[in-house]
Motif scaffolding. Structure first.
Motif, PDB file in Angstrom:
ATOM      1  N   TYR A  15       0.826  -1.191   0.000  1.00  0.00           N
ATOM      2  CA  TYR A  15       0.000   0.000   0.000  1.00  0.00           C
ATOM      3  C   TYR A  15       0.872   1.258   0.000  1.00  0.00           C
ATOM      4  N   THR A  16       0.370   2.314  -0.622  1.00  0.00           N
ATOM      5  CA  THR A  16       1.123   3.565  -0.717  1.00  0.00           C
ATOM      6  C   THR A  16       0.853   4.495   0.465  1.00  0.00           C
ATOM      7  N   ARG A  17      -0.157   4.167   1.245  1.00  0.00           N
ATOM      8  CA  ARG A  17      -0.537   4.942   2.437  1.00  0.00           C
ATOM      9  C   ARG A  17      -1.380   4.028   3.308  1.00  0.00           C
ATOM     10  N   PRO A  18      -1.743   4.425   4.531  1.00  0.00           N
ATOM     11  CA  PRO A  18      -2.653   3.593   5.320  1.00  0.00           C
ATOM     12  C   PRO A  18      -3.895   3.232   4.499  1.00  0.00           C
ATOM     13  N   ILE A  19      -4.253   1.952   4.495  1.00  0.00           N
ATOM     14  CA  ILE A  19      -5.267   1.471   3.562  1.00  0.00           C
ATOM     15  C   ILE A  19      -6.641   2.096   3.811  1.00  0.00           C
ATOM     16  N   LEU A  20      -6.960   2.431   5.041  1.00  0.00           N
ATOM     17  CA  LEU A  20      -8.256   3.059   5.279  1.00  0.00           C
ATOM     18  C   LEU A  20      -8.314   4.462   4.698  1.00  0.00           C
ATOM     19  N   GLU A  21      -7.182   5.123   4.571  1.00  0.00           N
ATOM     20  CA  GLU A  21      -7.142   6.415   3.888  1.00  0.00           C
ATOM     21  C   GLU A  21      -7.367   6.220   2.390  1.00  0.00           C
ATOM     22  N   SER A  22      -6.756   5.189   1.813  1.00  0.00           N
ATOM     23  CA  SER A  22      -7.004   4.886   0.397  1.00  0.00           C
ATOM     24  C   SER A  22      -8.463   4.490   0.174  1.00  0.00           C
ATOM     25  N   ALA A  23      -9.039   3.789   1.145  1.00  0.00           N
ATOM     26  CA  ALA A  23     -10.455   3.423   1.037  1.00  0.00           C
ATOM     27  C   ALA A  23     -11.332   4.669   1.038  1.00  0.00           C
ATOM     28  N   ARG A  24     -10.992   5.652   1.883  1.00  0.00           N
ATOM     29  CA  ARG A  24     -11.743   6.908   1.897  1.00  0.00           C
ATOM     30  C   ARG A  24     -11.639   7.626   0.557  1.00  0.00           C
ATOM     31  N   MET A  25     -10.422   7.695   0.017  1.00  0.00           N
ATOM     32  CA  MET A  25     -10.213   8.350  -1.267  1.00  0.00           C
ATOM     33  C   MET A  25     -10.983   7.641  -2.378  1.00  0.00           C
ATOM     34  N   SER A  26     -10.987   6.313  -2.331  1.00  0.00           N
ATOM     35  CA  SER A  26     -11.678   5.526  -3.353  1.00  0.00           C
ATOM     36  C   SER A  26     -13.178   5.742  -3.270  1.00  0.00           C
ATOM     37  N   ALA A  27     -13.709   5.755  -2.041  1.00  0.00           N
ATOM     38  CA  ALA A  27     -15.141   5.982  -1.853  1.00  0.00           C
ATOM     39  C   ALA A  27     -15.533   7.373  -2.347  1.00  0.00           C
ATOM     40  N   ASP A  28     -14.702   8.361  -2.045  1.00  0.00           N
ATOM     41  CA  ASP A  28     -14.979   9.723  -2.516  1.00  0.00           C
ATOM     42  C   ASP A  28     -15.000   9.768  -4.045  1.00  0.00           C
ATOM     43  N   TYR A  29     -14.002   9.155  -4.659  1.00  0.00           N
ATOM     44  CA  TYR A  29     -13.914   9.176  -6.122  1.00  0.00           C
ATOM     45  C   TYR A  29     -15.118   8.494  -6.752  1.00  0.00           C
ATOM     46  N   LEU A  30     -15.451   7.315  -6.276  1.00  0.00           N
ATOM     47  CA  LEU A  30     -16.575   6.568  -6.842  1.00  0.00           C
ATOM     48  C   LEU A  30     -17.891   7.295  -6.611  1.00  0.00           C
ATOM     49  N   GLY A  31     -18.016   7.969  -5.485  1.00  0.00           N
ATOM     50  CA  GLY A  31     -19.233   8.679  -5.171  1.00  0.00           C
ATOM     51  C   GLY A  31     -19.478   9.863  -6.082  1.00  0.00           C
ATOM     52  N   LYS A  32     -18.428  10.374  -6.712  1.00  0.00           N
ATOM     53  CA  LYS A  32     -18.570  11.534  -7.592  1.00  0.00           C
ATOM     54  C   LYS A  32     -18.789  11.145  -9.047  1.00  0.00           C
ATOM     55  N   LEU A  33     -18.672   9.858  -9.368  1.00  0.00           N
ATOM     56  CA  LEU A  33     -18.929   9.432 -10.738  1.00  0.00           C
ATOM     57  C   LEU A  33     -20.409   9.579 -11.039  1.00  0.00           C
ATOM     58  N   SER A  34     -20.714   9.983 -12.259  1.00  0.00           N
ATOM     59  CA  SER A  34     -22.117  10.076 -12.670  1.00  0.00           C
ATOM     60  C   SER A  34     -22.281   9.375 -14.006  1.00  0.00           C
ATOM     61  N   PHE A  35     -23.485   8.833 -14.206  1.00  0.00           N
ATOM     62  CA  PHE A  35     -23.751   8.064 -15.425  1.00  0.00           C
ATOM     63  C   PHE A  35     -25.040   8.546 -16.074  1.00  0.00           C
TER      64      PHE A  35
END
Length: 296
Positions: free
Chosen positions: A276-296
Protein backbone atom coordinates in the motif's frame (compact mmCIF):
# COMPACT_ATOMS: atom_id res chain seq x y z
CA UNK A 1 3.60 -10.33 -7.80
CA UNK A 2 0.45 -9.32 -5.99
CA UNK A 3 -0.59 -12.36 -4.02
CA UNK A 4 -3.48 -13.60 -1.91
CA UNK A 5 -0.98 -15.66 0.04
CA UNK A 6 0.84 -12.80 1.75
CA UNK A 7 0.10 -9.36 3.15
CA UNK A 8 1.79 -6.48 4.92
CA UNK A 9 0.39 -5.11 8.14
CA UNK A 10 -0.81 -1.62 7.17
CA UNK A 11 -0.20 1.44 9.31
CA UNK A 12 -3.02 3.50 10.60
CA UNK A 13 -5.29 0.73 11.88
CA UNK A 14 -6.01 2.83 14.92
CA UNK A 15 -7.48 5.80 13.02
CA UNK A 16 -10.52 7.28 14.65
CA UNK A 17 -13.68 6.56 12.73
CA UNK A 18 -14.59 10.23 12.77
CA UNK A 19 -11.56 11.13 10.68
CA UNK A 20 -12.56 8.63 8.02
CA UNK A 21 -16.03 9.90 7.14
CA UNK A 22 -16.10 10.45 3.40
CA UNK A 23 -18.22 12.75 1.32
CA UNK A 24 -20.11 9.64 0.17
CA UNK A 25 -21.63 9.30 3.61
CA UNK A 26 -22.54 13.00 3.73
CA UNK A 27 -23.73 13.58 0.18
CA UNK A 28 -26.57 11.88 -1.66
CA UNK A 29 -26.06 8.12 -2.04
CA UNK A 30 -23.86 6.74 -4.79
CA UNK A 31 -26.00 5.57 -7.68
CA UNK A 32 -24.45 2.11 -7.66
CA UNK A 33 -24.04 0.12 -4.45
CA UNK A 34 -20.62 0.77 -2.95
CA UNK A 35 -19.02 -2.48 -1.86
CA UNK A 36 -15.64 -3.66 -0.62
CA UNK A 37 -13.75 -6.94 -0.78
CA UNK A 38 -12.59 -7.51 2.79
CA UNK A 39 -9.16 -8.71 1.64
CA UNK A 40 -8.43 -5.00 1.19
CA UNK A 41 -8.50 -4.44 4.95
CA UNK A 42 -7.40 -7.91 6.02
CA UNK A 43 -4.76 -6.80 8.51
CA UNK A 44 -7.06 -4.20 10.09
CA UNK A 45 -9.97 -6.65 10.34
CA UNK A 46 -7.79 -9.29 11.97
CA UNK A 47 -6.86 -6.78 14.69
CA UNK A 48 -10.32 -5.24 15.19
CA UNK A 49 -13.07 -6.67 13.03
CA UNK A 50 -16.00 -4.70 14.39
CA UNK A 51 -14.08 -1.44 14.53
CA UNK A 52 -12.90 -1.87 10.94
CA UNK A 53 -16.40 -2.67 9.70
CA UNK A 54 -17.77 0.42 11.43
CA UNK A 55 -15.08 2.56 9.80
CA UNK A 56 -16.00 1.14 6.40
CA UNK A 57 -19.65 1.95 7.03
CA UNK A 58 -18.67 5.51 7.96
CA UNK A 59 -16.90 5.80 4.62
CA UNK A 60 -20.08 4.92 2.75
CA UNK A 61 -19.48 1.25 2.01
CA UNK A 62 -22.65 -0.80 2.30
CA UNK A 63 -21.96 -4.17 0.62
CA UNK A 64 -19.42 -6.72 1.81
CA UNK A 65 -17.59 -9.49 -0.02
CA UNK A 66 -15.78 -11.87 2.29
CA UNK A 67 -12.34 -13.45 2.12
CA UNK A 68 -12.71 -15.46 5.34
CA UNK A 69 -14.66 -14.90 8.55
CA UNK A 70 -11.86 -14.00 10.98
CA UNK A 71 -12.61 -16.90 13.31
CA UNK A 72 -16.33 -16.16 13.51
CA UNK A 73 -19.16 -18.43 12.43
CA UNK A 74 -21.24 -17.34 9.47
CA UNK A 75 -24.18 -16.76 11.81
CA UNK A 76 -22.17 -14.53 14.14
CA UNK A 77 -20.75 -12.61 11.20
CA UNK A 78 -24.23 -12.05 9.82
CA UNK A 79 -25.45 -10.69 13.15
CA UNK A 80 -22.48 -8.32 13.39
CA UNK A 81 -23.01 -6.93 9.89
CA UNK A 82 -26.72 -6.42 10.53
CA UNK A 83 -25.97 -4.45 13.70
CA UNK A 84 -23.71 -2.11 11.72
CA UNK A 85 -25.92 -1.73 8.65
CA UNK A 86 -23.77 -3.66 6.17
CA UNK A 87 -25.13 -6.18 3.68
CA UNK A 88 -23.22 -9.42 2.97
CA UNK A 89 -23.41 -10.10 -0.77
CA UNK A 90 -20.61 -12.44 -1.77
CA UNK A 91 -17.79 -14.65 -0.51
CA UNK A 92 -14.55 -15.92 -2.01
CA UNK A 93 -13.40 -19.53 -1.81
CA UNK A 94 -10.48 -21.21 -3.56
CA UNK A 95 -11.08 -24.02 -6.04
CA UNK A 96 -9.24 -26.53 -3.83
CA UNK A 97 -11.57 -25.69 -0.93
CA UNK A 98 -14.60 -25.85 -3.21
CA UNK A 99 -13.56 -29.33 -4.29
CA UNK A 100 -12.88 -30.46 -0.71
CA UNK A 101 -15.69 -28.84 1.26
CA UNK A 102 -18.21 -27.41 -1.16
CA UNK A 103 -21.19 -28.37 1.01
CA UNK A 104 -19.85 -26.40 3.98
CA UNK A 105 -19.14 -23.37 1.78
CA UNK A 106 -22.70 -23.40 0.47
CA UNK A 107 -24.05 -23.81 4.00
CA UNK A 108 -22.17 -20.69 5.17
CA UNK A 109 -23.36 -18.74 2.14
CA UNK A 110 -26.96 -19.71 2.87
CA UNK A 111 -26.62 -18.72 6.52
CA UNK A 112 -25.42 -15.28 5.45
CA UNK A 113 -28.03 -14.95 2.71
CA UNK A 114 -25.37 -14.38 0.05
CA UNK A 115 -26.12 -13.91 -3.63
CA UNK A 116 -22.76 -15.20 -4.80
CA UNK A 117 -19.97 -17.64 -4.10
CA UNK A 118 -16.93 -16.62 -6.13
CA UNK A 119 -13.92 -18.81 -6.80
CA UNK A 120 -10.91 -16.69 -5.92
CA UNK A 121 -8.15 -18.99 -7.13
CA UNK A 122 -8.11 -21.92 -9.59
CA UNK A 123 -6.95 -25.47 -9.04
CA UNK A 124 -4.34 -27.27 -11.14
CA UNK A 125 -3.22 -30.78 -11.98
CA UNK A 126 -1.45 -32.71 -9.23
CA UNK A 127 2.08 -31.84 -10.39
CA UNK A 128 1.49 -28.07 -10.42
CA UNK A 129 -0.42 -28.22 -7.13
CA UNK A 130 2.90 -28.90 -5.36
CA UNK A 131 4.28 -25.54 -6.48
CA UNK A 132 4.19 -22.31 -4.48
CA UNK A 133 0.98 -20.42 -5.30
CA UNK A 134 2.41 -17.76 -7.62
CA UNK A 135 4.48 -20.31 -9.55
CA UNK A 136 1.48 -22.60 -9.87
CA UNK A 137 -0.58 -19.75 -11.27
CA UNK A 138 2.06 -18.96 -13.88
CA UNK A 139 2.27 -22.64 -14.86
CA UNK A 140 -1.46 -23.13 -15.53
CA UNK A 141 -2.17 -24.43 -19.02
CA UNK A 142 -5.21 -25.13 -21.19
CA UNK A 143 -5.72 -28.49 -19.53
CA UNK A 144 -5.91 -26.84 -16.12
CA UNK A 145 -8.59 -24.42 -17.31
CA UNK A 146 -10.63 -27.34 -18.61
CA UNK A 147 -10.12 -29.10 -15.26
CA UNK A 148 -11.48 -26.04 -13.48
CA UNK A 149 -14.40 -25.84 -15.89
CA UNK A 150 -15.47 -29.36 -14.90
CA UNK A 151 -15.38 -28.47 -11.22
CA UNK A 152 -17.17 -25.17 -11.77
CA UNK A 153 -20.03 -26.71 -13.76
CA UNK A 154 -20.56 -29.26 -11.02
CA UNK A 155 -20.33 -26.83 -8.13
CA UNK A 156 -22.27 -24.15 -9.99
CA UNK A 157 -25.18 -26.56 -10.33
CA UNK A 158 -24.99 -27.41 -6.63
CA UNK A 159 -24.91 -23.72 -5.66
CA UNK A 160 -27.78 -22.91 -8.02
CA UNK A 161 -29.92 -25.59 -6.36
CA UNK A 162 -29.29 -23.77 -3.06
CA UNK A 163 -30.35 -20.44 -4.56
CA UNK A 164 -26.81 -19.06 -4.91
CA UNK A 165 -25.01 -17.97 -8.06
CA UNK A 166 -21.46 -19.22 -8.58
CA UNK A 167 -18.77 -17.22 -10.35
CA UNK A 168 -15.05 -16.99 -11.03
CA UNK A 169 -12.66 -14.14 -10.17
CA UNK A 170 -9.73 -13.64 -12.56
CA UNK A 171 -6.13 -12.68 -12.00
CA UNK A 172 -3.78 -11.88 -14.89
CA UNK A 173 -2.78 -15.46 -15.78
CA UNK A 174 -6.20 -16.17 -17.31
CA UNK A 175 -5.21 -14.03 -20.28
CA UNK A 176 -2.25 -16.15 -21.32
CA UNK A 177 -2.95 -17.64 -24.75
CA UNK A 178 -2.97 -21.28 -25.80
CA UNK A 179 -3.30 -21.83 -29.56
CA UNK A 180 -4.76 -18.35 -29.90
CA UNK A 181 -7.29 -18.65 -27.07
CA UNK A 182 -6.89 -17.19 -23.62
CA UNK A 183 -7.40 -19.26 -20.50
CA UNK A 184 -10.31 -16.93 -19.72
CA UNK A 185 -11.98 -17.80 -23.03
CA UNK A 186 -11.29 -21.51 -22.59
CA UNK A 187 -12.80 -21.47 -19.11
CA UNK A 188 -15.97 -19.64 -20.03
CA UNK A 189 -16.48 -21.54 -23.28
CA UNK A 190 -16.40 -24.80 -21.32
CA UNK A 191 -18.79 -23.71 -18.56
CA UNK A 192 -22.56 -23.35 -18.50
CA UNK A 193 -23.49 -19.64 -18.74
CA UNK A 194 -26.30 -20.13 -16.23
CA UNK A 195 -24.09 -21.88 -13.68
CA UNK A 196 -20.76 -20.05 -13.93
CA UNK A 197 -20.58 -16.27 -14.05
CA UNK A 198 -17.63 -13.86 -13.97
CA UNK A 199 -16.54 -11.45 -11.30
CA UNK A 200 -14.25 -9.34 -13.46
CA UNK A 201 -11.20 -8.03 -11.64
CA UNK A 202 -10.65 -4.96 -13.76
CA UNK A 203 -7.22 -4.21 -12.36
CA UNK A 204 -5.82 -7.64 -13.10
CA UNK A 205 -7.28 -7.56 -16.61
CA UNK A 206 -5.62 -4.20 -17.29
CA UNK A 207 -2.33 -5.45 -15.83
CA UNK A 208 -2.52 -8.24 -18.42
CA UNK A 209 -2.95 -5.63 -21.20
CA UNK A 210 -6.64 -6.45 -21.68
CA UNK A 211 -9.46 -4.00 -22.38
CA UNK A 212 -12.06 -4.43 -19.62
CA UNK A 213 -14.75 -2.72 -21.70
CA UNK A 214 -14.22 -5.25 -24.48
CA UNK A 215 -14.47 -8.10 -21.96
CA UNK A 216 -17.66 -6.64 -20.49
CA UNK A 217 -19.22 -6.43 -23.92
CA UNK A 218 -18.02 -9.85 -25.08
CA UNK A 219 -19.32 -11.49 -21.91
CA UNK A 220 -22.44 -9.40 -21.44
CA UNK A 221 -24.78 -11.33 -19.17
CA UNK A 222 -21.97 -13.37 -17.63
CA UNK A 223 -20.17 -10.63 -15.74
CA UNK A 224 -22.22 -10.10 -12.57
CA UNK A 225 -19.77 -8.12 -10.41
CA UNK A 226 -16.59 -6.07 -10.70
CA UNK A 227 -13.53 -5.79 -8.57
CA UNK A 228 -12.89 -2.06 -8.77
CA UNK A 229 -9.13 -2.22 -8.54
CA UNK A 230 -7.01 0.59 -9.98
CA UNK A 231 -3.55 -0.02 -11.38
CA UNK A 232 -0.68 2.44 -11.13
CA UNK A 233 1.96 2.80 -13.81
CA UNK A 234 1.56 0.04 -16.38
CA UNK A 235 4.38 -2.41 -17.01
CA UNK A 236 4.71 -5.05 -19.75
CA UNK A 237 5.25 -7.57 -16.95
CA UNK A 238 1.93 -7.98 -15.07
CA UNK A 239 3.83 -9.32 -12.05
CA UNK A 240 5.08 -5.78 -11.47
CA UNK A 241 1.61 -4.29 -11.31
CA UNK A 242 0.79 -2.30 -8.20
CA UNK A 243 -2.62 -1.17 -7.02
CA UNK A 244 -3.53 2.34 -5.91
CA UNK A 245 -6.59 4.17 -4.60
CA UNK A 246 -9.38 4.24 -7.18
CA UNK A 247 -8.94 7.32 -9.36
CA UNK A 248 -5.17 7.54 -8.82
CA UNK A 249 -4.34 4.98 -11.49
CA UNK A 250 -4.60 4.41 -15.22
CA UNK A 251 -8.16 3.07 -15.58
CA UNK A 252 -11.04 5.08 -17.05
CA UNK A 253 -13.60 4.15 -14.40
CA UNK A 254 -16.42 6.23 -15.81
CA UNK A 255 -16.17 4.25 -19.04
CA UNK A 256 -15.67 0.86 -17.37
CA UNK A 257 -18.38 1.19 -14.72
CA UNK A 258 -20.69 2.92 -17.18
CA UNK A 259 -20.39 -0.06 -19.53
CA UNK A 260 -20.82 -2.55 -16.70
CA UNK A 261 -23.91 -0.74 -15.41
CA UNK A 262 -25.41 -0.60 -18.91
CA UNK A 263 -24.76 -4.34 -19.25
CA UNK A 264 -26.62 -5.14 -16.04
CA UNK A 265 -23.78 -5.49 -13.52
CA UNK A 266 -25.16 -4.70 -10.08
CA UNK A 267 -22.27 -5.16 -7.63
CA UNK A 268 -18.98 -3.26 -7.41
CA UNK A 269 -16.36 -4.22 -4.83
CA UNK A 270 -13.43 -1.90 -4.26
CA UNK A 271 -10.25 -3.90 -3.75
CA UNK A 272 -6.63 -2.93 -3.24
CA UNK A 273 -3.66 -5.16 -2.51
CA UNK A 274 -0.29 -4.66 -0.89
CA UNK A 275 2.12 -2.99 -1.01
CA UNK A 276 0.00 0.00 0.00
CA UNK A 277 1.12 3.56 -0.72
CA UNK A 278 -0.54 4.94 2.44
CA UNK A 279 -2.65 3.59 5.32
CA UNK A 280 -5.27 1.47 3.56
CA UNK A 281 -8.26 3.06 5.28
CA UNK A 282 -7.14 6.41 3.89
CA UNK A 283 -7.00 4.89 0.40
CA UNK A 284 -10.45 3.42 1.04
CA UNK A 285 -11.74 6.91 1.90
CA UNK A 286 -10.21 8.35 -1.27
CA UNK A 287 -11.68 5.53 -3.35
CA UNK A 288 -15.14 5.98 -1.85
CA UNK A 289 -14.98 9.72 -2.52
CA UNK A 290 -13.91 9.18 -6.12
CA UNK A 291 -16.58 6.57 -6.84
CA UNK A 292 -19.23 8.68 -5.17
CA UNK A 293 -18.57 11.53 -7.59
CA UNK A 294 -18.93 9.43 -10.74
CA UNK A 295 -22.12 10.08 -12.67
CA UNK A 296 -23.75 8.06 -15.42
Amino acid sequence: MLSRRSFLVSAGAGMAAGSLISSVALAKPYKLPLGIQMWTVKAEAEKDLEGTLRKLHALGFREIEFAGFYGKTAADMGSLLKSIGLTPVSMHAGADDIAAKGDAIIADAKTLGLEYIICSSPMSDAAKAKLEWAKKMDALDAGDWKLNAELFNKFGKQAKAAGIQFGYHNHHVEFKKFDGKTGFDILFAATDPDLVKSELDVGWAVAASQDPVAILNKYKGRVVALHVKDIGKLDPDPHKATTVAVGEGTIDWKKVIGTAHANGVKHYFYEQEEPYTRPILESARMSADYLGKLSF
